[in-house]
Design a protein around this motif. Structure first.
Motif, PDB file in Angstrom:
ATOM      1  N   SER A 335       0.451  -1.461   0.169  1.00  0.00           N
ATOM      2  CA  SER A 335      -0.003   0.151  -0.095  1.00  0.00           C
ATOM      3  C   SER A 335       0.776   1.827   0.227  1.00  0.00           C
ATOM      4  O   SER A 335       0.404   2.475  -0.060  1.00  0.00           O
ATOM      5  CB  SER A 335      -1.207   0.101   0.918  1.00  0.00           C
ATOM      6  N   LEU A 336       1.837   1.141   0.332  1.00  0.00           N
ATOM      7  CA  LEU A 336       2.895   2.684   0.583  1.00  0.00           C
ATOM      8  C   LEU A 336       3.502   2.798  -0.943  1.00  0.00           C
ATOM      9  O   LEU A 336       4.363   3.874  -1.064  1.00  0.00           O
ATOM     10  CB  LEU A 336       4.197   1.823   1.694  1.00  0.00           C
ATOM     11  N   PRO A 343      -0.965   8.141 -11.688  1.00  0.00           N
ATOM     12  CA  PRO A 343       1.179   9.092 -11.813  1.00  0.00           C
ATOM     13  C   PRO A 343       0.720  10.330 -11.415  1.00  0.00           C
ATOM     14  O   PRO A 343       0.202  11.436 -12.927  1.00  0.00           O
ATOM     15  CB  PRO A 343       2.225   8.106 -12.253  1.00  0.00           C
ATOM     16  N   SER A 344       1.781  11.444 -10.995  1.00  0.00           N
ATOM     17  CA  SER A 344       1.866  12.425 -10.821  1.00  0.00           C
ATOM     18  C   SER A 344       3.018  12.947  -9.602  1.00  0.00           C
ATOM     19  O   SER A 344       2.754  12.454  -8.646  1.00  0.00           O
ATOM     20  CB  SER A 344       0.153  13.847 -10.758  1.00  0.00           C
ATOM     21  N   GLU A 345       3.460  14.450 -10.127  1.00  0.00           N
ATOM     22  CA  GLU A 345       4.198  14.483  -9.545  1.00  0.00           C
ATOM     23  C   GLU A 345       4.161  14.619  -8.101  1.00  0.00           C
ATOM     24  O   GLU A 345       4.858  14.421  -6.869  1.00  0.00           O
ATOM     25  CB  GLU A 345       5.343  15.640 -10.042  1.00  0.00           C
ATOM     26  N   SER A 346       3.413  15.414  -7.688  1.00  0.00           N
ATOM     27  CA  SER A 346       2.393  15.723  -6.696  1.00  0.00           C
ATOM     28  C   SER A 346       2.335  14.944  -5.759  1.00  0.00           C
ATOM     29  O   SER A 346       2.370  14.512  -4.716  1.00  0.00           O
ATOM     30  CB  SER A 346       1.780  16.720  -6.515  1.00  0.00           C
ATOM     31  N   HIS A 347       1.464  13.514  -6.633  1.00  0.00           N
ATOM     32  CA  HIS A 347       1.192  12.507  -5.491  1.00  0.00           C
ATOM     33  C   HIS A 347       2.075  11.583  -5.191  1.00  0.00           C
ATOM     34  O   HIS A 347       2.329  11.245  -4.467  1.00  0.00           O
ATOM     35  CB  HIS A 347       0.351  11.821  -6.620  1.00  0.00           C
ATOM     36  N   LEU A 351       2.970  10.661  -1.343  1.00  0.00           N
ATOM     37  CA  LEU A 351       3.100   9.111  -0.634  1.00  0.00           C
ATOM     38  C   LEU A 351       4.635   8.637  -0.385  1.00  0.00           C
ATOM     39  O   LEU A 351       5.135   8.468   0.414  1.00  0.00           O
ATOM     40  CB  LEU A 351       3.242   8.307  -2.107  1.00  0.00           C
ATOM     41  N   ARG A 352       5.869   9.891  -0.969  1.00  0.00           N
ATOM     42  CA  ARG A 352       6.901   9.226  -0.248  1.00  0.00           C
ATOM     43  C   ARG A 352       7.578  10.196   0.889  1.00  0.00           C
ATOM     44  O   ARG A 352       7.810   9.529   1.337  1.00  0.00           O
ATOM     45  CB  ARG A 352       8.739   9.923  -1.175  1.00  0.00           C
ATOM     46  N   TRP A 620      13.908  11.662  -3.269  1.00  0.00           N
ATOM     47  CA  TRP A 620      14.475  10.594  -2.045  1.00  0.00           C
ATOM     48  C   TRP A 620      13.180   9.376  -2.831  1.00  0.00           C
ATOM     49  O   TRP A 620      12.074   9.601  -3.023  1.00  0.00           O
ATOM     50  CB  TRP A 620      13.432  10.935  -1.253  1.00  0.00           C
ATOM     51  N   LEU A 621      13.550   7.627  -2.607  1.00  0.00           N
ATOM     52  CA  LEU A 621      13.328   7.291  -4.020  1.00  0.00           C
ATOM     53  C   LEU A 621      12.418   6.135  -2.466  1.00  0.00           C
ATOM     54  O   LEU A 621      11.176   5.481  -2.661  1.00  0.00           O
ATOM     55  CB  LEU A 621      14.385   5.876  -4.124  1.00  0.00           C
TER      56      LEU A 621
END
Length: 625
Positions: A335-336, A343-347, A351-352, A620-621
């Motif tokens: 779920s993480l 997908p979007s940059e803000s999302h 999430l990260r 950060w991945l």
């Protein structure tokens, strides 16, 4: 003269004169113009009955009212009406049973009363899973399909009491695969079962509704002969505490030789457990680095005792007592890393950041080093802080400490042109010096805005230092960094082959034969790690000797001691870089680089931009490898 009418002899004394309103004209409807008709006349009809005069308002009708024909039930058969009534009746019956089903879903189903005839049934044979149909509870760990007293198909996981804990990684992987298949099988049986109570309309049916936890399955009598626990206290518990209602046990065993990936998952797992109100436990029974307390202080002790081992399951995700490891990371962290949103940059950033915050919480709770290493790190951080202090600085300005983390070995960069080699050392040094130059640029505005800003900036720049940590001992001796960088820590060093040979240069002393010396030239490699402490005569020729492979053997005490030293050096390097550095330069392809960002904190690392990645334009991945 015509005779006169003599009315004196009549018996009537008076003459009744008709009122003028009476019409004395002969009515054609009463008497035809042609004279009265008789029954014998050829013109005789019944018109005098049909065309009768209208009844008087005050008198009853001369002819009785016509009787309406009576409608008898089903006197006239209409097929459409019969079909319509049948549809209505079936609709009422269907609505009744659907309402009953919905109420059952909302208010819960009654727990089946345990009886001697209640049995667990494993699903039918599946060729792809190799499961066997049987009526008794299996004697090996596996998920099974069961039926309750209403005939509903559900599923649970059966682990025989007394089984070894933790189970082998291959068993956990196999169980997680079968959990998905058995859950799907249970849903299929519920939707295609016999009887109205099995009717499914596609809503309210979730895997969470189909799963029965081990404790409930025991109470329902699905597991015959399973030991019961009274009052929530596990038998054999030495603490005497109540058993935890929910828990998460993280198993440190991993087939990955690197320590960074395990630490990242451990920290995030702790954050998830705390968020979900689960007690957190760590199992280091088969950890490749030895005991957890050899590197860190003991984790926080929960207020409850650990549950029985046969209640700790690897799946499903919502089970009461969950066990997680690197082998089952998809179940815990799915779920993480995945989302149904486009997908979007803000999302992705949000999430990260969620992963980051969970890892940060785990770091604060679990990353406290053992007392000896912790004291050394505190001393080393103070030494590096003193090295960059400007003497007699009126503005109390100190030099900048730039931490550089260089990972080599079996970890290659993400950037395309260096994906089969390593990032040049000049990129690290150039980036570090550019950061120092940008901070002390001799301007009268900004950081050093004062009458003596130029002098203070020059002095602070002169005192700036570079702190270096690497898995390759040859990096410290390279031309780019030799003499210009300070080791993050010098308590435990990964030695090269040359360093080891230099310790035994006295050839006049007779020494017994020793195996050929190996060093850490080139960096950390998995094959080198798995063969630590193994003599060349017994070393495996295969490069993969990790747990789960055919070449793996239980490590000896000496091997665990050497591996523990490697882990301690790794943790101390990262801790000194995070605590003593103002800015950190690293490559995000290395998990240690991501750990450094967590140790620095989101505000300091991300918002202030003090975490600098030179491996492509990635951020950060987290858990993405």
């Amino acid at each position: 003269m015509p005779p006169t009418l003599d009315l004196s002899r009549t018996s009537h004394a008076k003459v009744v004169i008709a009122p003028p309103r009476i019409n004395l004209r002969r009515a054609a409807s009463y008497q035809h113009d042609r004279g009265p008709l008789s029954s014998t006349s050829s013109r005789f009809t019944f018109n005098h009955l049909v065309f009768s005069p209208p009844p008087s308002p005050g008198l009853p009708s001369l002819s009785p009212p016509a009787k309406k024909p009576s409608r008898r039930l089903f006197s006239t058969v209409r097929p459409l009406r019969v079909i319509r009534y049948a549809i209505r009746l079936l609709s009422v019956v269907l609505v009744f049973f659907v309402a009953l089903e919905v109420l059952t879903w909302f208010f819960g189903e009654s727990t089946p009363t345990p009886t001697n005839t209640t049995k667990s049934v494993i699903q039918e044979p599946e060729p792809e899973t190799g499961m066997v149909s049987q009526k008794a509870v299996p004697d090996f760990p596996t998920p099974i399909v069961v039926t309750d007293d209403r005939g509903r198909a559900k599923w649970t996981v059966s682990i025989p009491p007394g089984s070894e804990f933790p189970l082998a990684m291959s068993q956990y992987v196999d169980m997680c695969l079968k959990c998905r298949q058995v859950a799907e099988r249970a849903r299929h049986l519920r939707s295609h079962g016999h009887g109205l109570h099995q009717v499914s309309l596609g809503f309210g049916s979730d895997s969470a509704d189909d799963f029965i936890d081990v404790k409930e399955a025991e109470k329902a009598g699905y597991f015959a002969g399973v030991e019961k626990y009274d009052g929530g206290v596990a038998r054999g518990s030495e603490t005497g505490k109540m058993a935890c209602k929910k828990s998460l046990t993280f198993v440190l065993e991993s087939s990955d030789a690197g320590l960074g990936k395990t630490l990242m998952m451990l920290w995030i797992a702790y954050g998830l457990a705390e968020k979900e109100g689960r007690a957190f436990f760590i199992d280091d029974t088969r950890w490749s680095y030895g005991k957890f307390t050899a590197l860190f202080q003991p984790p926080p002790i929960p207020e409850c005792s650990a549950p029985p081992s046969h209640e700790i399951l690897p799946c499903p995700r919502h089970t009461r007592h969950l066990v997680a490891s690197a082998a089952t990371m998809d179940v815990l962290f799915g779920s993480l890393t995945e989302s149904a949103d486009p997908p979007s940059e803000s999302h992705d950033r949000a999430l990260r950041k969620t992963q980051f915050n969970l890892a940060r919480r785990g770091y604060e709770a679990l990353a406290r080093m053992n007392k000896d290493d912790g004291d050394y790190v505190d001393t080393r951080v103070r030494e590096l802080t003193d090295m960059r202090t400007v003497p007699k600085s009126k503005g109390h300005r100190n030099g900048l400490a730039v931490g550089v983390h260089i990972r080599r070995g079996d970890r290659h960069p993400l950037e395309f042109q260096y994906r089969h080699s390593y990032m040049p050392l000049s990129l690290y040094t150039d980036t570090a010096y550019e950061i120092i130059e940008s901070q002390f640029n001799h301007t009268t505005t900004g950081l050093f805005a004062s009458s003596h800003s130029g002098e203070e900036a020059a002095a602070a720049k002169e005192q700036s230092i570079v702190v270096l940590a690497s898995d390759d001992p040859m990096v410290y001796e390279s031309a780019e960094l030799a003499g210009a960088a300070n080791r993050a820590q010098e308590r435990i060093k990964l030695a090269s082959k040359q360093n080891i040979q230099n310790t035994n240069q006295d050839k006049s002393v007779m020494r017994k034969f020793v195996d050929e010396t190996f060093g850490w030239e080139g960096g950390f490699f998995a094959a080198m790690f798995w063969n630590l402490g193994v003599t060349s005569a017994h070393a495996t020729a295969a490069p993969d000797a990790s747990p789960g492979s055919g070449n793996y053997a239980a490590p000896s005490a000496e091997t665990l001691r050497l591996r523990s030293l490697v882990g301690r050096a790794y943790v101390m390097d990262l801790t000194v870089l995070a605590d003593a550095s103002d800015v950190v330069v690293c490559t995000v392809s290395a998990v240690g680089c991501r750990l450094l960002a967590v140790m620095m904190g989101w505000e300091r690392a991300m918002d202030e931009g003090n975490w600098v990645n030179i491996d492509g334009g990635y951020g950060w991945l987290g858990l993405e490898w």
